[in-house]
Design a protein around this motif. Structure first.
Motif, PDB file in Angstrom:
ATOM      1  N   ASP A 123       0.968  -1.121   0.094  1.00 38.70           N
ATOM      2  CA  ASP A 123       0.040  -0.249   0.009  1.00 38.70           C
ATOM      3  C   ASP A 123       0.991   1.194  -0.112  1.00 38.70           C
ATOM      4  O   ASP A 123       1.249   1.737   1.025  1.00 38.70           O
ATOM      5  CB  ASP A 123      -1.076  -0.111   1.244  1.00 38.70           C
ATOM      6  N   ILE A 124       1.296   1.804  -1.111  1.00 43.43           N
ATOM      7  CA  ILE A 124       2.334   2.837  -1.479  1.00 43.43           C
ATOM      8  C   ILE A 124       1.558   4.325  -0.913  1.00 43.43           C
ATOM      9  O   ILE A 124       2.545   5.131  -0.359  1.00 43.43           O
ATOM     10  CB  ILE A 124       2.781   2.836  -2.696  1.00 43.43           C
ATOM     11  N   ILE A 125       0.349   4.321  -0.969  1.00 40.08           N
ATOM     12  CA  ILE A 125      -0.260   5.542  -0.496  1.00 40.08           C
ATOM     13  C   ILE A 125      -0.261   5.740   0.777  1.00 40.08           C
ATOM     14  O   ILE A 125      -0.658   4.657   1.683  1.00 40.08           O
ATOM     15  CB  ILE A 125      -1.872   5.581  -0.912  1.00 40.08           C
ATOM     16  N   LYS A 126       0.222   6.725   1.538  1.00 41.65           N
ATOM     17  CA  LYS A 126       0.308   7.199   2.910  1.00 41.65           C
ATOM     18  C   LYS A 126      -1.176   7.414   3.393  1.00 41.65           C
ATOM     19  O   LYS A 126      -2.002   8.527   2.907  1.00 41.65           O
ATOM     20  CB  LYS A 126       0.950   8.525   3.017  1.00 41.65           C
ATOM     21  N   ARG A 127      -1.915   6.456   4.062  1.00 43.57           N
ATOM     22  CA  ARG A 127      -2.935   6.481   4.761  1.00 43.57           C
ATOM     23  C   ARG A 127      -2.868   5.828   6.188  1.00 43.57           C
ATOM     24  O   ARG A 127      -2.006   5.129   6.614  1.00 43.57           O
ATOM     25  CB  ARG A 127      -4.026   6.150   3.997  1.00 43.57           C
ATOM     26  N   ASP A 128      -4.006   6.124   6.895  1.00 40.16           N
ATOM     27  CA  ASP A 128      -3.840   5.384   8.435  1.00 40.16           C
ATOM     28  C   ASP A 128      -4.456   3.917   8.048  1.00 40.16           C
ATOM     29  O   ASP A 128      -4.825   3.429   7.187  1.00 40.16           O
ATOM     30  CB  ASP A 128      -4.851   6.220   9.391  1.00 40.16           C
ATOM     31  N   PHE A 129      -4.233   3.168   9.166  1.00 41.10           N
ATOM     32  CA  PHE A 129      -4.539   1.691   9.375  1.00 41.10           C
ATOM     33  C   PHE A 129      -5.908   1.312   8.970  1.00 41.10           C
ATOM     34  O   PHE A 129      -6.125   0.413   8.114  1.00 41.10           O
ATOM     35  CB  PHE A 129      -4.472   1.381  10.701  1.00 41.10           C
ATOM     36  N   GLU A 130      -6.875   2.191   9.518  1.00 39.58           N
ATOM     37  CA  GLU A 130      -8.234   1.892   9.050  1.00 39.58           C
ATOM     38  C   GLU A 130      -8.659   1.978   7.451  1.00 39.58           C
ATOM     39  O   GLU A 130      -9.222   1.202   6.761  1.00 39.58           O
ATOM     40  CB  GLU A 130      -9.281   2.679   9.868  1.00 39.58           C
ATOM     41  N   SER A 131      -7.953   2.938   6.881  1.00 37.83           N
ATOM     42  CA  SER A 131      -8.251   3.501   5.684  1.00 37.83           C
ATOM     43  C   SER A 131      -7.515   2.138   4.703  1.00 37.83           C
ATOM     44  O   SER A 131      -7.973   1.641   3.583  1.00 37.83           O
ATOM     45  CB  SER A 131      -7.640   4.520   5.141  1.00 37.83           C
ATOM     46  N   SER A 132      -6.426   1.668   5.148  1.00 42.72           N
ATOM     47  CA  SER A 132      -5.745   0.513   4.469  1.00 42.72           C
ATOM     48  C   SER A 132      -6.524  -0.555   4.677  1.00 42.72           C
ATOM     49  O   SER A 132      -6.526  -1.323   3.636  1.00 42.72           O
ATOM     50  CB  SER A 132      -4.487   0.223   5.066  1.00 42.72           C
ATOM     51  N   LEU A 133      -7.126  -0.965   5.729  1.00 40.22           N
ATOM     52  CA  LEU A 133      -7.789  -2.177   5.968  1.00 40.22           C
ATOM     53  C   LEU A 133      -9.283  -2.246   4.977  1.00 40.22           C
ATOM     54  O   LEU A 133      -9.580  -3.048   4.548  1.00 40.22           O
ATOM     55  CB  LEU A 133      -8.260  -2.132   7.242  1.00 40.22           C
ATOM     56  N   ASP A 134      -9.592  -0.863   5.109  1.00 37.48           N
ATOM     57  CA  ASP A 134     -10.914  -0.581   4.138  1.00 37.48           C
ATOM     58  C   ASP A 134     -10.469  -0.978   2.893  1.00 37.48           C
ATOM     59  O   ASP A 134     -11.471  -1.561   1.992  1.00 37.48           O
ATOM     60  CB  ASP A 134     -11.685   0.699   4.393  1.00 37.48           C
ATOM     61  N   TYR A 135      -9.338  -0.325   2.304  1.00 33.33           N
ATOM     62  CA  TYR A 135      -8.889  -0.789   0.820  1.00 33.33           C
ATOM     63  C   TYR A 135      -8.837  -2.197   0.792  1.00 33.33           C
ATOM     64  O   TYR A 135      -9.443  -2.695  -0.497  1.00 33.33           O
ATOM     65  CB  TYR A 135      -7.543  -0.052   0.705  1.00 33.33           C
ATOM     66  N   ALA A 136      -8.216  -2.955   1.558  1.00 29.54           N
ATOM     67  CA  ALA A 136      -8.142  -4.322   1.322  1.00 29.54           C
ATOM     68  C   ALA A 136      -9.291  -4.974   1.445  1.00 29.54           C
ATOM     69  O   ALA A 136      -9.661  -5.900   0.395  1.00 29.54           O
ATOM     70  CB  ALA A 136      -7.167  -4.914   2.683  1.00 29.54           C
ATOM     71  N   LYS A 137     -10.177  -4.576   2.114  1.00 24.95           N
ATOM     72  CA  LYS A 137     -11.445  -5.437   2.162  1.00 24.95           C
ATOM     73  C   LYS A 137     -12.269  -5.081   0.694  1.00 24.95           C
ATOM     74  O   LYS A 137     -12.994  -6.031   0.221  1.00 24.95           O
ATOM     75  CB  LYS A 137     -12.508  -4.777   3.289  1.00 24.95           C
ATOM     76  N   LYS A 138     -12.066  -3.950   0.151  1.00 21.59           N
ATOM     77  CA  LYS A 138     -12.993  -3.503  -1.000  1.00 21.59           C
ATOM     78  C   LYS A 138     -12.217  -4.174  -2.143  1.00 21.59           C
ATOM     79  O   LYS A 138     -13.146  -4.319  -3.407  1.00 21.59           O
ATOM     80  CB  LYS A 138     -13.135  -1.959  -1.144  1.00 21.59           C
ATOM     81  N   THR A 139     -10.993  -4.240  -2.096  1.00 23.54           N
ATOM     82  CA  THR A 139     -10.405  -5.027  -3.145  1.00 23.54           C
ATOM     83  C   THR A 139     -10.271  -6.427  -3.041  1.00 23.54           C
ATOM     84  O   THR A 139      -9.333  -7.404  -3.854  1.00 23.54           O
ATOM     85  CB  THR A 139      -8.815  -4.231  -3.603  1.00 23.54           C
ATOM     86  N   ASP A 140     -10.744  -7.068  -2.044  1.00 19.19           N
ATOM     87  CA  ASP A 140     -10.855  -8.374  -1.895  1.00 19.19           C
ATOM     88  C   ASP A 140      -9.150  -9.092  -1.563  1.00 19.19           C
ATOM     89  O   ASP A 140      -8.924 -10.194  -2.120  1.00 19.19           O
ATOM     90  CB  ASP A 140     -11.489  -9.201  -3.234  1.00 19.19           C
ATOM     91  N   ILE A 141      -8.620  -8.479  -0.710  1.00 22.72           N
ATOM     92  CA  ILE A 141      -7.383  -8.771  -0.246  1.00 22.72           C
ATOM     93  C   ILE A 141      -7.774  -9.357   1.091  1.00 22.72           C
ATOM     94  O   ILE A 141      -8.298  -9.190   1.969  1.00 22.72           O
ATOM     95  CB  ILE A 141      -6.459  -7.829  -0.056  1.00 22.72           C
ATOM     96  N   ARG A 142      -6.999 -10.686   1.441  1.00 29.30           N
ATOM     97  CA  ARG A 142      -7.506 -11.670   2.680  1.00 29.30           C
ATOM     98  C   ARG A 142      -6.653 -11.128   3.693  1.00 29.30           C
ATOM     99  O   ARG A 142      -7.308 -11.145   4.836  1.00 29.30           O
ATOM    100  CB  ARG A 142      -7.294 -13.118   2.274  1.00 29.30           C
TER     101      ARG A 142
END
Length: 439
Positions: free
Chosen positions: A370-389
């Motif tokens: 996750d190259i974009i600088k963001r907080d933990f919750e935003s990164s977790l949300d990105y993973a969920k929406k892009t189907d990363i386990r």
């Protein structure tokens, strides 16, 4: 959801965009099919997207009527986008492989375009994966096609499916020996193809057909079922051509018994799909919940001769989008669209994150950072929406210096692990009751 501020960019009717999740599922299905094809000794061929229309036109009037055509500015000749890949394979075999020993075992995968009536709602774009067995004129070759189709469907996890077997020569023998005119035959062909028993009887009555002919032709739409159909068909078949066709079909079924696929077979001697193309055995595969065939094929002994190289041939193709419609929500297909790891780096230095990602990929896992600088919750949300386990956090407060923080995206359960443990167990790491539940 579409962007309300974007420019208007409609698609032509009958074609679709396939977003990554769906594209992953299509790839999973196609790869499963190709694995079976290769196990049976078939080799892949890739055919071009464009052909000269007059060359492709030799495939027959039915497919030619569905072909997209346009002018070639370079040559002035008419070009065509193939509506089916089989004629292309026949052309290549006849013109470029004729010096090689027979038989040719070829498989292919690609997209074709077919004209469709605007009101039909049918897709004009078809994803095909199929095989052609060229150079063998034997019941065993036909049986091999059916057995391979059954194996693919089993491999994809289907149960309760059926493969309908037909024999177009049986129909041709009855019609040619009937003495009926061409116009009456055309009317009967349409009625039989729709299984309209009453219409068939009415056409025969109006034509003044003899009783023997009435009995033979009226029975065609009802010759559907198990092996008892062969006995009933033999009873009415009064010509050698139809009798020979029945004998051929019986031999194919006998070989399919050896393959152990009899439970999936039905016989349909009123099936006359592709009458101007096929020359013997035909078949279609149907799975529960889908009204259209997911695969179809049969014998076509005359096609390569149109390109100057007579050779018997048989084959079939899968409609991958039809398969997708019937299995898109199955767990193994859903899993095919997921990815393994997303790395969330809380450190200022990137070396460790890149090295961990590289090691995971070398072990066969999919891994993005996750190259974009963001907080933990935003990164977790990105993973969920892009189907990363899994979200893999580097530099988490919960971890020792030699540990990483692994979060299961589905339920947010987390555990601190050493690199050695991660690289050894990967996605098989246990999330026990002591694991943290972040947030």
């Amino acid at each position: 959801m579409t962007n309300p501020s974007c420019i208007e960019a409609p698609l032509p009717k009958g074609v679709s965009d396939f977003l990554p999740e769906t594209a992953d599922k299509i790839t999973f299905i196609a790869d499963s099919i190709h694995r079976v094809f290769e196990l049976w000794g078939f080799r892949r061929m890739i055919t071009p997207l464009l052909e000269f229309e007059d060359v492709l036109a030799r495939m027959g009037d039915e497919l030619r009527s569905k072909t997209f055509r346009f002018d070639d500015r370079q040559t002035g000749r008419l070009l065509a986008i193939p509506p089916d890949i089989t004629p292309q394979v026949a052309r290549v075999v006849a013109t470029r492989m004729h010096a090689l020993p027979l038989p040719h075992r070829i498989y292919y995968s690609g997209r074709v375009l077919r004209q469709a009536q605007m009101q039909s709602g049918r897709s004009r774009e078809i994803f095909q994966s199929g095989v052609e067995l060229i150079g063998l004129n034997s019941p065993e070759a036909d049986a091999e096609m059916v057995a391979m189709a059954v194996e693919v469907l089993k491999d994809l996890g289907f149960t309760g499916f059926k493969v309908d077997l037909g024999q177009v020569e049986f129909y041709r023998g009855i019609m040619d020996s009937s003495g009926l005119g061409a116009e009456v035959k055309a009317q009967l062909q349409e009625a039989i193809s729709k299984k309209e028993v009453t219409a068939v009887r009415s056409i025969l009555e109006a034509a003044g057909a003899p009783e023997r002919v009435k009995e033979e032709i009226s029975l065609l739409p009802r010759l559907y079922g198990g092996r008892e159909v062969l006995k009933e068909a033999a009873r009415i078949a009064g010509n050698e051509r139809s009798k020979k066709a029945l004998d051929n079909l019986a031999q194919v079924i006998e070989i399919l018994d050896i393959y152990g696929v009899a439970e999936h077979l039905t016989i349909d001697l009123g099936e006359i799909r592709g009458l101007d193309y096929h020359t013997g055995i035909t078949f279609e595969g149907f799975v529960p919940g889908i009204g259209e065939a997911v695969c179809s094929g049969g014998r076509y002994d005359d096609l390569t001769a149109k390109y100057g190289y007579p050779a018997p041939a048989t084959g079939f193709t899968f409609n991958i989008l039809a398969l997708l419609a019937s299995m898109a929500k199955r767990p193994e297909v859903e899993a095919s669209s997921s990815r393994d790891f997303l790395i969330f780096n809380k450190k200022d230095e990137r070396r460790e994150a890149l090295e961990v990602a590289q090691k995971l990929r070398s072990l066969g896992y999919t891994c993005a950072r996750d190259i974009i600088k963001r907080d933990f919750e935003s990164s977790l949300d990105y993973a969920k929406k892009t189907d990363i386990r899994m979200l893999l956090v580097i530099g988490a407060e919960q971890c020792a210096a030699d540990q990483l923080y692994l979060v299961r995206v589905a339920d947010r359960r987390a555990v601190a692990v050493s690199k050695e443990e991660l690289f050894d167990k990967g996605l098989e790491l246990k999330f026990d009751q002591e694991g943290e539940n972040h947030g």
